[in-house]
Scaffold this motif. Structure first.
Motif, mmCIF file in Angstrom:
data_model
loop_
_atom_site.group_PDB
_atom_site.id
_atom_site.type_symbol
_atom_site.label_atom_id
_atom_site.label_comp_id
_atom_site.label_asym_id
_atom_site.label_seq_id
_atom_site.Cartn_x
_atom_site.Cartn_y
_atom_site.Cartn_z
ATOM 1 N N PHE A 1 0.812 -1.215 0.000
ATOM 2 C CA PHE A 1 0.000 0.000 0.000
ATOM 3 C C PHE A 1 0.852 1.274 0.000
ATOM 4 O O PHE A 1 0.348 2.351 0.318
ATOM 5 C CB PHE A 1 -0.923 0.008 1.233
ATOM 6 C CG PHE A 1 -1.897 -1.129 1.260
ATOM 7 C CD1 PHE A 1 -3.182 -0.969 0.771
ATOM 8 C CD2 PHE A 1 -1.529 -2.369 1.766
ATOM 9 C CE1 PHE A 1 -4.075 -2.015 0.784
ATOM 10 C CE2 PHE A 1 -2.427 -3.420 1.779
ATOM 11 C CZ PHE A 1 -3.707 -3.245 1.288
ATOM 12 N N VAL A 2 2.121 1.147 -0.364
ATOM 13 C CA VAL A 2 3.003 2.311 -0.369
ATOM 14 C C VAL A 2 2.497 3.381 -1.334
ATOM 15 O O VAL A 2 2.495 4.585 -1.021
ATOM 16 C CB VAL A 2 4.439 1.888 -0.754
ATOM 17 C CG1 VAL A 2 5.315 3.116 -0.957
ATOM 18 C CG2 VAL A 2 5.032 1.001 0.321
ATOM 19 N N ARG A 3 2.046 2.979 -2.496
ATOM 20 C CA ARG A 3 1.612 3.948 -3.507
ATOM 21 C C ARG A 3 0.428 4.780 -3.019
ATOM 22 O O ARG A 3 0.426 6.005 -3.162
ATOM 23 C CB ARG A 3 1.232 3.202 -4.787
ATOM 24 C CG ARG A 3 0.913 4.107 -5.959
ATOM 25 C CD ARG A 3 0.641 3.282 -7.204
ATOM 26 N NE ARG A 3 0.333 4.127 -8.354
ATOM 27 C CZ ARG A 3 0.007 3.666 -9.552
ATOM 28 N NH1 ARG A 3 -0.032 2.345 -9.761
ATOM 29 N NH2 ARG A 3 -0.269 4.497 -10.535
ATOM 30 N N GLN A 4 -0.562 4.103 -2.401
ATOM 31 C CA GLN A 4 -1.729 4.836 -1.903
ATOM 32 C C GLN A 4 -1.349 5.799 -0.783
ATOM 33 O O GLN A 4 -1.856 6.916 -0.713
ATOM 34 C CB GLN A 4 -2.789 3.852 -1.409
ATOM 35 C CG GLN A 4 -3.491 3.059 -2.489
ATOM 36 C CD GLN A 4 -2.699 1.843 -2.929
ATOM 37 O OE1 GLN A 4 -1.604 1.583 -2.423
ATOM 38 N NE2 GLN A 4 -3.258 1.082 -3.862
ATOM 39 N N GLY A 5 -0.448 5.362 0.092
ATOM 40 C CA GLY A 5 -0.050 6.217 1.201
ATOM 41 C C GLY A 5 0.738 7.431 0.745
ATOM 42 O O GLY A 5 0.532 8.542 1.251
ATOM 43 N N TRP A 6 1.628 7.249 -0.245
ATOM 44 C CA TRP A 6 2.456 8.361 -0.703
ATOM 45 C C TRP A 6 1.613 9.457 -1.347
ATOM 46 O O TRP A 6 1.943 10.645 -1.266
ATOM 47 C CB TRP A 6 3.500 7.839 -1.688
ATOM 48 C CG TRP A 6 4.505 8.892 -2.078
ATOM 49 C CD1 TRP A 6 4.587 9.571 -3.261
ATOM 50 C CD2 TRP A 6 5.573 9.383 -1.273
ATOM 51 N NE1 TRP A 6 5.622 10.454 -3.242
ATOM 52 C CE2 TRP A 6 6.251 10.362 -2.018
ATOM 53 C CE3 TRP A 6 6.017 9.090 0.022
ATOM 54 C CZ2 TRP A 6 7.359 11.048 -1.522
ATOM 55 C CZ3 TRP A 6 7.117 9.780 0.520
ATOM 56 C CH2 TRP A 6 7.758 10.743 -0.256
ATOM 57 N N ARG A 7 0.511 9.075 -1.982
ATOM 58 C CA ARG A 7 -0.370 10.069 -2.602
ATOM 59 C C ARG A 7 -1.024 10.986 -1.571
ATOM 60 O O ARG A 7 -1.517 12.059 -1.931
ATOM 61 C CB ARG A 7 -1.466 9.357 -3.394
ATOM 62 C CG ARG A 7 -0.985 8.685 -4.678
ATOM 63 C CD ARG A 7 -2.118 7.909 -5.320
ATOM 64 N NE ARG A 7 -1.717 7.333 -6.598
ATOM 65 C CZ ARG A 7 -2.477 6.514 -7.316
ATOM 66 N NH1 ARG A 7 -3.681 6.170 -6.858
ATOM 67 N NH2 ARG A 7 -2.048 6.028 -8.466
ATOM 68 N N LEU A 8 -1.057 10.575 -0.315
ATOM 69 C CA LEU A 8 -1.712 11.356 0.731
ATOM 70 C C LEU A 8 -0.728 12.226 1.495
ATOM 71 O O LEU A 8 -1.056 12.736 2.563
ATOM 72 C CB LEU A 8 -2.457 10.416 1.692
ATOM 73 C CG LEU A 8 -3.517 9.530 1.031
ATOM 74 C CD1 LEU A 8 -4.162 8.614 2.053
ATOM 75 C CD2 LEU A 8 -4.575 10.374 0.340
ATOM 76 N N LEU A 9 0.479 12.378 0.972
ATOM 77 C CA LEU A 9 1.504 13.230 1.580
ATOM 78 C C LEU A 9 1.810 14.417 0.668
ATOM 79 O O LEU A 9 1.860 14.266 -0.560
ATOM 80 C CB LEU A 9 2.800 12.443 1.814
ATOM 81 C CG LEU A 9 2.926 11.633 3.098
ATOM 82 C CD1 LEU A 9 4.205 10.828 3.056
ATOM 83 C CD2 LEU A 9 2.894 12.519 4.328
ATOM 84 N N ASP A 10 2.018 15.546 1.275
ATOM 85 C CA ASP A 10 2.479 16.731 0.551
ATOM 86 C C ASP A 10 3.843 17.110 1.136
ATOM 87 O O ASP A 10 3.927 17.795 2.156
ATOM 88 C CB ASP A 10 1.485 17.885 0.712
ATOM 89 C CG ASP A 10 1.910 19.133 -0.060
ATOM 90 O OD1 ASP A 10 2.940 19.066 -0.768
ATOM 91 O OD2 ASP A 10 1.224 20.159 0.059
ATOM 92 N N VAL A 11 4.913 16.641 0.491
ATOM 93 C CA VAL A 11 6.249 16.839 1.047
ATOM 94 C C VAL A 11 6.691 18.297 0.969
ATOM 95 O O VAL A 11 7.706 18.678 1.561
ATOM 96 C CB VAL A 11 7.278 15.936 0.316
ATOM 97 C CG1 VAL A 11 6.989 14.479 0.585
ATOM 98 C CG2 VAL A 11 7.283 16.218 -1.189
ATOM 99 N N ARG A 12 5.926 19.143 0.272
ATOM 100 C CA ARG A 12 6.239 20.565 0.234
ATOM 101 C C ARG A 12 5.751 21.274 1.498
ATOM 102 O O ARG A 12 6.259 22.342 1.841
ATOM 103 C CB ARG A 12 5.600 21.211 -1.002
ATOM 104 C CG ARG A 12 6.150 20.701 -2.336
ATOM 105 C CD ARG A 12 5.297 21.173 -3.493
ATOM 106 N NE ARG A 12 3.929 20.664 -3.367
ATOM 107 C CZ ARG A 12 2.938 20.952 -4.215
ATOM 108 N NH1 ARG A 12 3.175 21.758 -5.235
ATOM 109 N NH2 ARG A 12 1.741 20.452 -4.039
#
Length: 431
Positions: A200-211
């Motif tokens: 589920f790494v892909r789904q979780g990464w979409r919910l982060l805003d690293v900016r």
């Protein structure tokens, strides 16, 4: 906003949370069933004395997972707060995951110290390495789960909840087919579930805003360490209790202890899955707390739930006394003999820990990390003192300590939750 408008908002939050809980219900039931399959199978495959060592390992790994569970709640809080303005959790979420992973690694390394390893695992040092690897994986898993539930990604969250015990059951099945069901391979099967997050790494990464920066390292580390310490104290009286007994009240009949621990695993297993419900409770509290009507409804729900839990605990203790010994023998085999009064104490304790954990989730939603820590410190201290002070054999001390500790903790956390629920309550982010 008018009174009618705030009441409609509160009702909408409750209805939305009910729908989310309904969607999660099936996945939680599936997780419980798969968890029981694993623990019962291991009890059947190992003799009681080896099972006592296995349960100590199980308690340490699952206890470490429970200690890391505030990460899921913290990230669900960050995601829920960001979602109120249409945003995503920022780099503060990554800092929280890194802090939790570092704590898990340090705990696993401590288990490799020879005196500690010998006392807990009786020379099977490989179990400490498995705890270390599984603990770091748990940190990543709880991070992804927190992001998912905080942004209402219920479908993926539910699948991840099921994937964890499913992976364990799959690996266990392969071991049984290969007749490789010794202590260490079974421990590897248990730890395998901690790596379900990789799906589920892909789904979780979409919910982060690293900016987005979020909280800095100092604030994040301070808050997370207090939350993790509080959860570690929690785990010491839930999944990690066999290890606490081994450290503070060693000795006793290993076979009797193995039987009691087998009953404890059965009684405690649903509590290992309360984490998703806690994470769901955090955004629920955040949204309800935006209005006076919501805060009033929240107080009412908490009081009614607490009193209902006390009644259910008494009923469960009665049922445990009557059919508990038979149930343990039926599930685990005739070699597991346990007294009815012991099962009653375990059930009483397990039921009372449910409202305790949900009430501490309310404190997490309010960012009251210090109060969470105090609550579980009281519970762990009560259990530890009773383990050391109560006369009698190890089994008697273990059951009495386990039954009494949640009662003191429930009184403390309920006082904290009800003491300050006004609209202007301050967040203890610096605590």
């Amino acid at each position: 906003m008018t009174v009618t408008g705030t009441e409609e908002t509160a009702n909408g939050v409750v209805r939305d949370t009910h729908r989310t809980a309904g969607k999660l219900g099936g996945s939680l039931i599936a997780s419980i069933i798969l968890g029981y399959v694993l623990t019962v199978a291991c009890a059947r495959l190992l003799p009681p004395d080896q099972y006592a060592t296995f349960v100590t390992f199980w308690g340490l790994l699952m206890g470490l997972g429970s200690a890391l569970s505030p990460l899921e709640q913290e990230l669900s809080r960050q995601s829920a707060v960001a979602a109120l303005t249409g945003g995503l959790a920022g780099r503060g979420a990554l800092r929280a995951v890194a802090t939790a992973a570092a704590v898990a690694a340090a705990f696993g390394l401590a288990l490799l110290v020879p005196p500690i390893n010998d006392r807990l695992f009786h020379g099977t040092w490989e179990l400490a390495l498995i705890v270390l690897a599984g603990g770091v994986a748990f940190a990543c898993q709880f991070g992804i789960r927190g992001l998912l539930i905080g942004q209402h990604q219920v479908k993926h969250f539910a699948w991840l909840v099921v994937a964890e015990p499913a992976v364990r059951a799959l690996v266990l099945g392969l071991l049984v087919v290969a007749t490789a069901y010794q202590l260490v391979p079974l421990a590897l099967a248990v730890a395998a579930g901690s790596f379900a997050w990789l799906l589920f790494v892909r789904q979780g990464w979409r919910l982060l805003d690293v900016r987005a920066d979020g909280d800095g390292w100092a604030v994040t580390v301070r808050r997370m360490l207090m939350l993790l310490l509080g959860a570690a104290l929690t785990a010491s009286v839930i999944t990690g209790y066999p290890a606490l007994v081994g450290l503070l009240a060693p000795g006793g009949d290993r076979e009797r202890l193995g039987a009691v621990f087998a009953a404890l695993v059965i009684a405690r297993l649903p509590l290992t899955l309360i984490g998703p419900v806690q994470s769901l409770a955090v955004p629920f509290v955040v949204r309800l707390s935006t209005s006076e009507a919501g805060r009033h409804r929240l107080r009412r729900v908490l009081l009614l739930g607490t009193f209902a839990s006390l009644a259910l605990a008494a009923l469960g203790a009665l049922v445990g006394t009557l059919i508990g010994p038979w149930a343990v023998r039926f599930v685990n085999g005739p070699g597991y003999q346990v007294d009815g009064w012991a099962v009653a104490g375990l059930v009483w304790s397990s039921v009372l820990l449910v409202p305790m954990q949900l009430l501490t989730a309310v404190l997490v939603a309010r960012a009251h990390a210090r109060r969470v820590l105090i609550t579980w410190a009281v519970v762990a201290a009560t259990a530890s003192v009773l383990l050391l002070a109560v006369p009698g054999d190890t089994v008697l001390r273990a059951v009495i300590a386990l039954a009494a500790a949640p009662m003191t903790g429930l009184a403390v956390v309920l006082t904290f939750v009800l003491a300050n629920s006004s609209a202007g309550e301050s967040r203890e982010t610096s605590a």
